[in-house]
Design a protein around this motif. Structure first.
Motif, mmCIF file in Angstrom:
data_model
loop_
_atom_site.group_PDB
_atom_site.id
_atom_site.type_symbol
_atom_site.label_atom_id
_atom_site.label_comp_id
_atom_site.label_asym_id
_atom_site.label_seq_id
_atom_site.Cartn_x
_atom_site.Cartn_y
_atom_site.Cartn_z
ATOM 1 N N ALA A 194 0.855 -1.187 0.000
ATOM 2 C CA ALA A 194 0.000 0.000 0.000
ATOM 3 C C ALA A 194 0.889 1.234 0.000
ATOM 4 O O ALA A 194 1.890 1.278 0.723
ATOM 5 N N ILE A 196 0.865 5.227 0.690
ATOM 6 C CA ILE A 196 0.096 6.342 1.245
ATOM 7 C C ILE A 196 0.946 7.601 1.160
ATOM 8 O O ILE A 196 2.154 7.526 0.876
ATOM 9 N N SER A 241 -2.453 -4.743 3.527
ATOM 10 C CA SER A 241 -1.099 -4.774 2.956
ATOM 11 C C SER A 241 -0.143 -5.534 3.858
ATOM 12 O O SER A 241 -0.339 -5.626 5.068
ATOM 13 N N ALA A 249 -5.481 0.071 4.184
ATOM 14 C CA ALA A 249 -4.057 -0.135 3.912
ATOM 15 C C ALA A 249 -3.438 -0.950 5.045
ATOM 16 O O ALA A 249 -2.667 -1.881 4.815
ATOM 17 N N ARG A 250 -3.823 -0.596 6.219
ATOM 18 C CA ARG A 250 -3.259 -1.269 7.386
ATOM 19 C C ARG A 250 -3.706 -2.724 7.432
ATOM 20 O O ARG A 250 -2.925 -3.628 7.737
ATOM 21 N N THR A 297 6.295 -2.655 7.718
ATOM 22 C CA THR A 297 5.026 -3.356 7.874
ATOM 23 C C THR A 297 3.984 -2.323 8.273
ATOM 24 O O THR A 297 4.321 -1.244 8.778
ATOM 25 N N PRO A 298 2.719 -2.635 8.035
ATOM 26 C CA PRO A 298 1.686 -1.679 8.421
ATOM 27 C C PRO A 298 1.781 -1.345 9.906
ATOM 28 O O PRO A 298 1.572 -0.198 10.299
ATOM 29 N N ARG A 357 3.007 -4.622 3.345
ATOM 30 C CA ARG A 357 4.021 -3.580 3.452
ATOM 31 C C ARG A 357 3.351 -2.267 3.123
ATOM 32 O O ARG A 357 2.545 -2.197 2.200
ATOM 33 N N THR A 358 3.669 -1.243 3.869
ATOM 34 C CA THR A 358 3.100 0.074 3.615
ATOM 35 C C THR A 358 4.238 1.040 3.344
ATOM 36 O O THR A 358 5.286 0.972 4.004
ATOM 37 N N MET A 405 -6.766 4.566 5.116
ATOM 38 C CA MET A 405 -5.675 4.146 5.997
ATOM 39 C C MET A 405 -5.992 2.822 6.686
ATOM 40 O O MET A 405 -5.148 1.943 6.805
#
Lengths: 521, 271
Positions: free
Chosen positions: B62, B64, B234, B230-231, B250-251, B236-237, B227
């Protein structure tokens, strides 16, 4: 280029009652409303056939020049009683009857093209026609460019005023405006005497305009050849003659200087025979009466002058005019669409020279009047390239195509650009190539966007066909002027013609609205 | 710039705490996307100033960051809707910047979903989905239709097959767009703010489809403003700002323990 070449085959004659161009009518025929053939197919067929006609028109040239049996003779469109379109749709008049009688007497064929006086003279200069017989006065100036036949009619300039006018001599014209037709001896006479009499001269292109200018009060009267005036009076023009015919004036047929001598010889021989047999007098009397100039009181009862008469008496001509208007519009729109696609894409091309060419095309044809383009294609090109002689229909269709094509180019370019770029991105992101993206995604949407603009352009093109009457394309406006020239019923005829344009355009608009609804997104 | 973490370091050590089972053993999986030193300028304006990122098979990344940070431009570079001005992109072994690359073929392996759906309005839903497979000769029309119907069923829109896009709600349109992208059976899916243009009540249905994809092991990069999502989805963010990757992890690391001031600042505003 030999001046003796026979007329190019495949060119539809300009004569108003001639059959519509064969190729084009055949192409339109297999498109009945019911069976719904794929529109593109018959449009393509039409385009192919028209191309074939063009090719035939420009390519057929003779290998050798032998004494010919057929002459193409240019004449005026509306110069009664010398030439005009009769109520049965045929060209009539002193010139026409004499020419046909001479041709019969001498055993040659003749194709008469009513082009308008100026246009006929230009056509002769550019070898588009072999001779001109158009109530033309033999002058020293004209003798410098042309060879004339023997005099076949002695004219003279006269002044005409409305019956209600109290002008009875040229001395009363001080401070007034008079009307004349361009290129006539009437104009020369008017110009020569304008300082002496103190009037202003307004010059018009057609006899019809001259007459209407007087009727509508723009001028108090007009100068013209006395037979023209005398004939008009017999037709109920509502004019009367002022004074006697002035200055004589010998009428002759013209050929280019030093060319077509055998036409002159045959003409002169035939004329002599007709005068001997009395046929000459019969023909002339038929149009101007026995005494010629003394029009006077023996005029027949006034014909019915209602709008309805125009329709009942002249519907074949009007219908033919509508047909040619429609046909030239359709042909031009189809071909212009093809041009528009080619140049529209070129305008958007990555390769810069394509863009330059397309832009230049658009600028040239959008930046010059269609009338100038028509004159250029019909008159100027054959003088630069003698092999590129075209009849009025072909020249008119080409003019209209090139002109409309420039606008189509912009419509198509605009339509493609109006499709949201997200559509292209979505298609490309799926892996579709540029071509498939255009074909399947962009163009179908672009055309929907373009439909209203196409309809608009179609209507403009249809109305623009009226301008092509100047090169002798016998469409509706041309026909209307012919009818006015014979009947002097300008307001009635113009009402009918305006209504016909309106009706055709309304029908097409309704059809296109259905199309629009069908393809609405 | 000391806060900028090394993206390659992050990928080689993804940590075991990713969301869902899909992250397990990510280290041995083949690399699907390798981006090195990616730069992109529009005129004088440099939007991407050097991006490095490696994405492995079945990974969900993700992205952001504040608007204007270059997230979307970065995503669009990955299938060359934007031409990079520098650096290299290798997708599934194909070097996108190479002169010989057949970009149309590479794109067939990369599905993309847009913020504004970009469905083809002149086609039915079914035709939208079938267009690419049939035009590109991927399968017969029959097969394509069958697959299109299966996909529609998967996104819960089987009954809309013959509808025109104009008659669908935003959420339905986006689900069709996802089905259309999946019809080419891509190796990688890119989502460019797929829910930003939706009414709030429709966001959920689209996210559910994406969630399903993630659970089925699709390799994905999502640019998103959601958000929470995404958390959740994913492994990986990545936080982008000013044309670079500012922080990646990592998230849990990104949302639970942000390191850089810019990320902290950003999260304070959006959460």
């Amino acid at each position: 280029m030999s001046p003796l070449s026979p007329p190019t085959p495949g060119i539809p004659p300009a004569s108003p009652n001639a059959a519509p161009p064969r190729t084009a009518s055949a192409a339109l025929a297999p498109a009945p409303a019911g069976s719904r053939p794929p529109a593109l197919r018959w449009i393509a067929l039409l385009a192919v056939l028209l191309m074939a006609a063009l090719t035939a028109a420009v390519s057929a040239q003779p290998a050798h020049a032998e004494p010919k049996e057929k002459y193409v003779v240019g004449t005026d469109t509306t110069y009664a009683p010398f030439e005009y379109t009769g109520s049965d749709g045929d060209l009539e008049g002193i010139d026409i009857d004499l020419l046909n009688a001479i041709a019969k007497d001498q055993g040659f064929e003749v194709e008469i093209r009513p082009l308008g006086f100026d246009a006929a003279v230009q056509a002769l200069s550019s070898n588009q026609v072999d001779a001109v017989m158009a109530g033309m006065t033999i002058t020293d100036e004209r003798k410098e460019s042309f060879d004339f036949t023997d005099t076949y009619f002695v004219g003279g300039v006269q002044f005409a005023v409305p019956e209600s006018s109290d002008i009875s001599s040229l001395d009363q014209l001080k401070g007034e405006t008079v009307a004349v037709k361009n290129g006539t001896t009437g104009k020369d006479f008017a110009e020569e005497n304008k300082d002496k009499c103190g009037y202003t001269v307004d010059t018009y292109q057609e006899t019809t305009d001259v007459v209407d200018a007087v009727k509508s009060g723009h001028a108090v009267g007009y100068f013209d050849d006395y037979p023209v005036i005398a004939y008009g009076i017999t037709q109920g023009s509502g004019f009367k003659q002022v004074g006697d015919p002035q200055g004589g004036g010998d009428f002759g047929a013209a050929v280019n200087k030093g060319k077509n001598a055998e036409f002159r010889e045959k003409f002169n021989a035939g004329l002599k025979n007709l005068k001997k047999s009395g046929e000459y007098d019969t023909i002339v009397e038929k149009y101007v009466g026995a005494q010629g100039s003394d029009g006077g009181g023996e005029q027949a009862q006034k014909p019915d002058r209602s709008v309805l008469t125009v329709i009942t008496d002249y519907w074949p001509q009007l219908l033919h005019g509508v047909w040619l208007t429609f046909l030239s519009t359709v042909v031009a729109l189809v071909l212009a669409f093809v041009l528009g696609i080619i140049f529209g894409f070129a305008r958007l091309a990555r390769f810069a020279p394509f863009r330059w060419i397309a832009t230049a095309y658009v600028y040239v044809f959008r930046g010059t009047p269609i009338l100038v383009q028509a004159f250029f294609i019909f008159f100027a090109i054959p003088q630069m390239f003698p092999d590129l002689k075209m009849g009025p229909f072909v020249a008119g269709a080409i003019t209209l195509t090139l002109n409309t094509g420039a606008y189509m180019t912009e419509i198509i370019r605009g339509g493609i650009q109006a499709v949201d770029s997200g559509q292209t991105e979505a298609a490309r992101s799926l892996g579709l190539g540029h071509r498939k993206t255009m074909q399947k995604v962009v163009l179908p949407q672009a055309f929907r966007i373009m439909i209203p603009t196409f309809v608009n352009q179609g209507i403009i093109t249809l109305k623009d066909t009226s301008l092509l009457s100047v090169i002798g394309l016998a469409e509706l406006t041309y026909q209307s002027r012919q009818i006015i020239a014979t009947t002097y019923m300008s307001s009635q005829v113009l009402v009918v013609v305006a209504f016909l344009y309106f009706a055709v355009i309304t029908v097409l608009t309704l059809l296109s609205q259905r199309l629009e609804r069908k393809y609405a997104v | 710039m000391s806060e900028q973490t090394s993206p390659s370091g992050q990928t080689s050590a993804p940590g075991g705490a990713g969301a869902g089972g899909a992250t397990k053993g990510a280290g041995e999986r083949p690399e699907k996307i390798v981006v090195e030193g990616l730069r992109k300028s529009f005129g004088d304006n440099e939007v991407l100033t050097g991006i490095d990122l490696t994405v492995k098979e079945r990974e969900v990344v993700a992205i952001i960051g504040p608007s204007g940070s270059g997230k979307s431009t970065f995503l669009r570079c990955l299938n060359r809707l934007e031409d990079p001005t520098g650096g290299s992109i290798v997708i599934d072994g194909a070097d996108l910047s190479g002169r010989k690359v057949k970009i149309d073929e590479v794109r067939q392996r990369i599905g993309m979903v847009f913020q504004h759906f970009n469905l083809f309005p002149h086609m039915t839903v079914l035709e939208n989905i079938m267009l690419a497979p049939t035009q590109l000769g991927k399968c017969s029309a029959n097969e394509a239709e069958q697959r299109a119907r299966t996909l529609l069923d998967r996104v819960g829109l089987a009954e809309k097959a013959d509808a025109k896009p104009a008659s669908l709600s935003g959420g339905q349109k986006q689900r069709v767009a996802i089905a259309r992208a999946l019809a080419m059976e891509p190796e990688v899916m890119l989502f460019d703010e797929a829910t930003s243009a939706l009414d709030p009540e429709m966001v959920g249905e689209v996210l559910q489809v994406i969630r399903d994809l993630a659970e089925n092991g699709m390799t994905m990069i999502l640019v998103t403003h959601e958000m929470g999502f995404a958390r959740e989805v994913s492994n990986r963010t990545i936080f982008m700002d000013g044309g670079v990757i500012v922080e990646a992890g990592t998230p849990e690391e990104i949302f639970g323990d942000p390191q850089s001031e810019r990320l902290k600042d950003f999260l304070a505003k959006v959460l």
